[in-house]
Write a protein that holds these residues in place. Structure first.
Motif, PDB file in Angstrom:
ATOM      1  N   MET A 149       3.063   4.025  -4.218  1.00 51.26           N
ATOM      2  CA  MET A 149       1.839   3.768  -3.507  1.00 51.26           C
ATOM      3  C   MET A 149       2.179   3.639  -2.018  1.00 51.26           C
ATOM      4  N   ILE A 150       1.342   4.232  -1.185  1.00 54.51           N
ATOM      5  CA  ILE A 150       1.527   4.155   0.264  1.00 54.51           C
ATOM      6  C   ILE A 150       0.431   3.250   0.829  1.00 54.51           C
ATOM      7  N   VAL A 151       0.853   2.197   1.513  1.00 53.98           N
ATOM      8  CA  VAL A 151      -0.079   1.240   2.103  1.00 53.98           C
ATOM      9  C   VAL A 151       0.066   1.301   3.624  1.00 53.98           C
ATOM     10  N   ARG A 152      -1.061   1.468   4.295  1.00 58.84           N
ATOM     11  CA  ARG A 152      -1.064   1.473   5.768  1.00 58.84           C
ATOM     12  C   ARG A 152      -1.632   0.154   6.269  1.00 58.84           C
ATOM     13  N   ILE A 153      -0.910  -0.448   7.206  1.00 55.00           N
ATOM     14  CA  ILE A 153      -1.449  -1.565   7.977  1.00 55.00           C
ATOM     15  C   ILE A 153      -1.856  -0.958   9.316  1.00 55.00           C
ATOM     16  N   LEU A 154      -3.141  -0.987   9.609  1.00 56.01           N
ATOM     17  CA  LEU A 154      -3.631  -0.351  10.831  1.00 56.01           C
ATOM     18  C   LEU A 154      -2.899  -0.877  12.053  1.00 56.01           C
ATOM     19  N   GLY A 155      -2.496   0.038  12.905  1.00 56.33           N
ATOM     20  CA  GLY A 155      -1.793  -0.306  14.131  1.00 56.33           C
ATOM     21  C   GLY A 155      -0.316  -0.579  13.938  1.00 56.33           C
ATOM     22  N   GLU A 156       0.152  -0.492  12.695  1.00 50.79           N
ATOM     23  CA  GLU A 156       1.541  -0.842  12.412  1.00 50.79           C
ATOM     24  C   GLU A 156       2.295   0.275  11.712  1.00 50.79           C
ATOM     25  N   GLY A 157       1.665   0.962  10.792  1.00 54.71           N
ATOM     26  CA  GLY A 157       2.328   2.043  10.078  1.00 54.71           C
ATOM     27  C   GLY A 157       2.166   1.936   8.581  1.00 54.71           C
ATOM     28  N   GLN A 158       2.886   2.810   7.879  1.00 56.96           N
ATOM     29  CA  GLN A 158       2.783   2.905   6.436  1.00 56.96           C
ATOM     30  C   GLN A 158       4.010   2.301   5.757  1.00 56.96           C
ATOM     31  N   TYR A 159       3.778   1.777   4.545  1.00 55.04           N
ATOM     32  CA  TYR A 159       4.834   1.202   3.724  1.00 55.04           C
ATOM     33  C   TYR A 159       4.744   1.797   2.320  1.00 55.04           C
ATOM     34  N   ASP A 160       5.901   2.060   1.726  1.00 51.07           N
ATOM     35  CA  ASP A 160       5.961   2.486   0.330  1.00 51.07           C
ATOM     36  C   ASP A 160       6.126   1.247  -0.526  1.00 51.07           C
ATOM     37  N   LEU A 161       5.255   1.085  -1.515  1.00 49.62           N
ATOM     38  CA  LEU A 161       5.313  -0.054  -2.433  1.00 49.62           C
ATOM     39  C   LEU A 161       5.286   0.445  -3.858  1.00 49.62           C
ATOM     40  N   ASP A 162       5.983  -0.276  -4.733  1.00 52.19           N
ATOM     41  CA  ASP A 162       5.895   0.005  -6.160  1.00 52.19           C
ATOM     42  C   ASP A 162       4.527  -0.458  -6.644  1.00 52.19           C
ATOM     43  N   ASP A 163       4.026   0.204  -7.671  1.00 56.88           N
ATOM     44  CA  ASP A 163       2.707  -0.138  -8.200  1.00 56.88           C
ATOM     45  C   ASP A 163       2.637  -1.574  -8.709  1.00 56.88           C
ATOM     46  N   HIS A 164       3.766  -2.134  -9.182  1.00 63.49           N
ATOM     47  CA  HIS A 164       3.739  -3.505  -9.705  1.00 63.49           C
ATOM     48  C   HIS A 164       3.463  -4.538  -8.605  1.00 63.49           C
ATOM     49  N   ALA A 165       3.659  -4.186  -7.357  1.00 63.73           N
ATOM     50  CA  ALA A 165       3.384  -5.097  -6.247  1.00 63.73           C
ATOM     51  C   ALA A 165       1.883  -5.331  -6.082  1.00 63.73           C
ATOM     52  N   LEU A 166       1.091  -4.453  -6.669  1.00 66.90           N
ATOM     53  CA  LEU A 166      -0.362  -4.543  -6.534  1.00 66.90           C
ATOM     54  C   LEU A 166      -0.926  -5.841  -7.098  1.00 66.90           C
ATOM     55  N   ASP A 214      -4.800  -8.824  13.770  1.00 67.14           N
ATOM     56  CA  ASP A 214      -5.729  -9.474  14.700  1.00 67.14           C
ATOM     57  C   ASP A 214      -7.206  -9.208  14.377  1.00 67.14           C
ATOM     58  N   VAL A 215      -7.485  -8.670  13.193  1.00 69.19           N
ATOM     59  CA  VAL A 215      -8.862  -8.395  12.799  1.00 69.19           C
ATOM     60  C   VAL A 215      -9.630  -9.722  12.674  1.00 69.19           C
ATOM     61  N   THR A 216     -10.923  -9.661  12.902  1.00 67.04           N
ATOM     62  CA  THR A 216     -11.736 -10.874  12.788  1.00 67.04           C
ATOM     63  C   THR A 216     -12.307 -10.993  11.372  1.00 67.04           C
ATOM     64  N   ILE A 217     -12.707 -12.196  11.037  1.00 61.04           N
ATOM     65  CA  ILE A 217     -13.309 -12.438   9.726  1.00 61.04           C
ATOM     66  C   ILE A 217     -14.583 -11.606   9.567  1.00 61.04           C
ATOM     67  N   ASP A 218     -15.352 -11.442  10.623  1.00 59.96           N
ATOM     68  CA  ASP A 218     -16.584 -10.650  10.567  1.00 59.96           C
ATOM     69  C   ASP A 218     -16.288  -9.172  10.347  1.00 59.96           C
ATOM     70  N   GLU A 219     -15.241  -8.667  10.980  1.00 56.72           N
ATOM     71  CA  GLU A 219     -14.871  -7.261  10.790  1.00 56.72           C
ATOM     72  C   GLU A 219     -14.454  -7.001   9.344  1.00 56.72           C
ATOM     73  N   VAL A 220     -13.709  -7.919   8.754  1.00 55.62           N
ATOM     74  CA  VAL A 220     -13.296  -7.742   7.362  1.00 55.62           C
ATOM     75  C   VAL A 220     -14.488  -7.893   6.429  1.00 55.62           C
ATOM     76  N   ARG A 221     -15.376  -8.784   6.733  1.00 50.04           N
ATOM     77  CA  ARG A 221     -16.596  -8.945   5.923  1.00 50.04           C
ATOM     78  C   ARG A 221     -17.334  -7.608   5.838  1.00 50.04           C
ATOM     79  N   ASP A 222     -17.389  -6.883   6.957  1.00 47.71           N
ATOM     80  CA  ASP A 222     -18.062  -5.581   6.985  1.00 47.71           C
ATOM     81  C   ASP A 222     -17.295  -4.522   6.186  1.00 47.71           C
ATOM     82  N   LEU A 223     -15.965  -4.669   6.071  1.00 51.06           N
ATOM     83  CA  LEU A 223     -15.138  -3.703   5.349  1.00 51.06           C
ATOM     84  C   LEU A 223     -15.133  -3.909   3.839  1.00 51.06           C
ATOM     85  N   LEU A 224     -15.383  -5.131   3.419  1.00 53.18           N
ATOM     86  CA  LEU A 224     -15.244  -5.458   2.003  1.00 53.18           C
ATOM     87  C   LEU A 224     -16.235  -4.702   1.139  1.00 53.18           C
TER      88      LEU A 224
END
Length: 92
Positions: free
Chosen positions: A1-18, A74-84
């Motif tokens: 699984m490839i996970v991106r943290i915006l502004g930081e880059g991508q990470y490879d994770l095993d599915d069990h980390a989910l 540095d995302v705000t709680i309101d920005e994440v609320r809109d993403l959920l």
């Protein structure tokens, strides 16, 4: 699984980390529902730290699509609320 943290880059994770990430995602959702900024910030930092600790940096030159995209630290709680969606930041 490839996970991106915006502004930081991508990470490879095993599915069990989910499973661990889903627990942290639940904490983020609870914090947002309660309007608790401090709990939100702690849970988000925990989620991002878990991705960094469990994963390895994905090749920067790769054009692989991310399976999961997480907001920047540095995302705000309101920005994440809109993403959920119904499944939080992490589907499943």
């Amino acid at each position: 699984m490839i996970v991106r943290i915006l502004g930081e880059g991508q990470y490879d994770l095993d599915d069990h980390a989910l499973d661990a990430l889903n627990g942290l995602d639940t904490q983020i959702e609870s914090a947002i529902e309660a309007g608790d900024e401090e709990m939100f910030r702690t849970a988000l930092q925990g989620l991002l730290a878990a991705v960094r600790a469990s994963g390895t940096h994905h090749d920067v030159d790769s054009l692989d699509e991310s399976d999961l995209i997480l907001p920047p630290p540095d995302v705000t709680i309101d920005e994440v609320r809109d993403l959920l969606g119904d499944d939080g930041l992490i589907p499943g």
